[in-house]
Enzyme design. Structure first.
Site, short mmCIF file in Angstrom:
data_model
loop_
_atom_site.label_atom_id
_atom_site.label_comp_id
_atom_site.label_asym_id
_atom_site.label_seq_id
_atom_site.Cartn_x
_atom_site.Cartn_y
_atom_site.Cartn_z
N ASN A 163 -140.88 66.98 20.31
CA ASN A 163 -141.37 67.25 18.97
C ASN A 163 -142.71 67.98 18.93
OD1 ASN A 163 -141.77 64.58 20.11
ND2 ASN A 163 -143.13 64.20 18.39
N GLN A 184 -135.19 66.81 17.13
CA GLN A 184 -135.71 68.18 17.04
C GLN A 184 -134.68 69.22 17.47
OE1 GLN A 184 -138.57 68.95 15.62
NE2 GLN A 184 -139.36 66.87 15.44
N SER A 214 -131.97 62.59 12.57
CA SER A 214 -132.62 62.36 11.28
C SER A 214 -132.35 63.54 10.35
CB SER A 214 -134.12 62.20 11.51
OG SER A 214 -134.75 61.97 10.29
N ALA A 215 -131.95 63.25 9.10
CA ALA A 215 -131.51 64.32 8.20
C ALA A 215 -132.62 65.28 7.78
CB ALA A 215 -130.87 63.71 6.95
N HIS A 216 -133.83 64.76 7.64
CA HIS A 216 -134.88 65.62 7.05
C HIS A 216 -135.44 66.68 7.99
CE1 HIS A 216 -138.74 63.81 8.62
NE2 HIS A 216 -137.87 62.87 8.98
N CYS A 254 -159.23 63.83 16.69
CA CYS A 254 -159.91 63.78 15.40
C CYS A 254 -158.97 63.56 14.23
CB CYS A 254 -160.61 65.10 15.16
SG CYS A 254 -162.29 65.06 15.68
N THR A 299 -127.64 47.76 2.02
CA THR A 299 -126.87 48.58 1.08
C THR A 299 -126.92 50.05 1.48
OG1 THR A 299 -127.39 47.01 -0.66
CG2 THR A 299 -126.69 49.20 -1.37
#
Lengths: 383, 126
Positions: free
Chosen positions: A150, A178, A198-200, A324, A236
């Site tokens: 990633n 990825q 992961s869909a997004h 940072c 659900t």
């Protein structure tokens, strides 16, 4: 002006996907576990989505378990397999650059008495097969190595690793989060036991993902109570999300080849311009064996978060591995594993493109980046 | 993660005050290093017990640059004794707050000031 170059963090929801999802937030809201007709109609849609997803991943629908995302899928698979197969052994191997949902989980399992090995990467950002062979043991239960990273986008030789793992009688899991948008992945041809998606990350919605399992291998559920997903994952159904995932995957797979080519061309142009216009830059990780949308660049003598914030003030959105910018003020362990020196760890920017990134976006980014680097360098104490 | 900078912090980052290096300074100090991801180099000129000029160079993030700007502005023209009274809370307040994980930047600016004054007092004794 907004140039979004943080697509490894998340991607924009596709319009067609949104349209496919909307009815399930409106009139088709019934719970797919309900027995009444509206519920059962939605149950058919749920199973139809599962079939389509399985087809696009080249596997069977009995291997698809819906989750809230890839972090849950990673947790479910790794913890579930390690805990359920203790008769086989207690040894787990992961790479040193896995996503935190694998990396931190492995550390947690180690604390709980499991035997964990972290496979290092070389200075190109790739694990070495010879080193892997040495780590495999008689009691190795599971190996978890991501298909592509990633942060630096490097691709791992999972085909070879799977083969060796199987010969050893162990199971293999791969975090495909990825890679899935750009790599041709067939679960069955790869002989993958477990995988996470992961869909997004491919223009689908957030909050939904898939754990690919092997029904023949023992695994403990992470969430209990309700018995959905054949007891593998209670809770659900997020039907709108699942329909969205199915649609997004269908679009992504059908456009994969052309997206790969298009994104790579823009990325390569970006790198060419960077090299031409900006002095003292280095690429982190191998360029050749890397996802086409990723560039991770070190800007010497200046700090990463400062670059990021100033880019953001110009509407250009990127990400950094700089200490940072981290909540725990620690630098990226991926860049450390890559062998960057301590003083090199806080000057890195990750640019991740999408199929919508244009050459004009790159020109605008370069113009601004050039000014920003010049300004920050002008008052850097590092000579 | 919440990393919302105030407009004032962003302004100070994009248009920092007292940037640079004073030639032949009366005192100088370096605080932090590249490994922690923050480094500030201060130089100062003192006249009749007052800070006539103070400048800094930075390898650091937006809040590192902003806090050093605020600190140098606050002590410029002040006596050394007055400067000693400046506290990191004053910097955070002036900026309208800092993200939690960035408060250490204001502490670092004050530590840099203390080191700078110490260097000045040491040279004064010689």
């Amino acid at each position: 002006m907004k140039i979004y170059l943080d697509n490894a963090a998340t991607t924009k929801l596709d319009g067609q996907v949104r349209k496919a999802m909307l009815p399930f937030y409106k009139e088709k809201f019934a719970n797919p576990s309900s027995i009444h007709f509206s519920g059962q109609k939605n149950n058919l849609i749920l199973e139809d989505s599962r079939e389509k997803i399985a087809k696009n991943l080249d596997t069977t629908s009995d291997r698809i378990v819906f989750t809230s995302g890839a972090s849950e899928a990673n947790n479910f698979i790794i913890r579930g397999v390690m805990e359920a197969n203790q008769d086989k052994g207690k040894h787990l191997i992961i790479s040193a650059i896995e996503h935190p949902s694998v990396y931190d989980l492995a550390k947690d399992l180690k604390k709980r008495g499991f035997d964990v090995d972290f496979l290092p990467i070389n200075n190109k950002g790739i694990v070495e097969v010879d080193k892997f062979k040495k780590l495999l043991k008689k009691d190795t239960v599971l190996v978890s190595i991501m298909a592509a990273n990633n942060e630096i986008g490097t691709k791992q030789p999972i085909e070879e690793l799977i083969k060796l793992t199987k010969e050893n009688g162990s199971y293999f899991h791969s975090d495909l989060v990825q890679a899935i948008a750009y790599e041709d992945i067939s679960i069955d041809k790869l002989n993958l036991d477990f995988a996470s998606i992961s869909a997004h990350k491919f223009n689908g919605p957030t909050g939904v993902g898939i754990a690919i399992i092997n029904p023949k291998i023992k695994i403990n559920p992470l969430i209990i109570g309700g018995g959905q997903e054949g007891d593998y994952r209670s809770g659900t159904y997020n039907l709108a999300g699942i329909v969205g995932l199915s649609k997004a995957l269908e679009i992504s797979c059908s456009q994969r080849k052309e997206n790969r080519k298009k994104v790579k061309e823009v990325r390569d142009y970006f790198l060419k311009q960077l090299k031409k216009e900006i002095p003292d830059i280095k690429i982190n990780g191998c360029l050749k064996r890397r996802l086409p949308n990723n560039l991770n660049i070190r800007f010497e003598k200046i700090e990463g978060e400062a670059i990021l914030i100033e880019l953001s003030s110009k509407g250009i959105e990127v990400s950094t591995g700089s200490a940072c910018s981290a909540l725990n003020l620690k630098s990226s362990y991926v860049l450390m594993a890559l062998g960057l020196k301590d003083e090199e760890l806080n000057s890195n920017i990750r640019f991740t493109l999408s199929k919508d990134t244009s050459l004009a976006d790159i020109d605008y980014t370069i113009t601004n980046l050039k000014k920003i680097v010049k300004r920050l360098k002008s008052f850097s104490p590092i000579k | 993660m919440s990393l919302n900078y105030t407009k004032k912090t962003l302004d100070y980052f994009l248009k920092p005050k007292n940037i640079g290096e004073i030639k032949k300074p009366d005192a100088s100090a370096t605080i932090g290093n590249m490994v922690c991801g923050d480094q500030l180099n201060f130089t100062m000129k003192v006249e009749k017990g007052k800070i006539k000029n103070i400048k800094f160079l930075s390898f650091g993030c937006a809040s590192n640059i902003a806090t050093a700007s605020v600190m140098t502005q606050a002590v410029k023209g002040k006596t050394i004794e007055e400067a000693k009274k400046l506290d990191w809370h004053d910097i955070v307040k002036d900026l309208g707050g800092l993200p939690q994980q960035k408060v250490h930047c204001s502490v670092m600016a004050i530590d840099g000031l203390k080191k700078l004054i110490k260097d000045y007092e040491k040279k004064l004794k010689k």
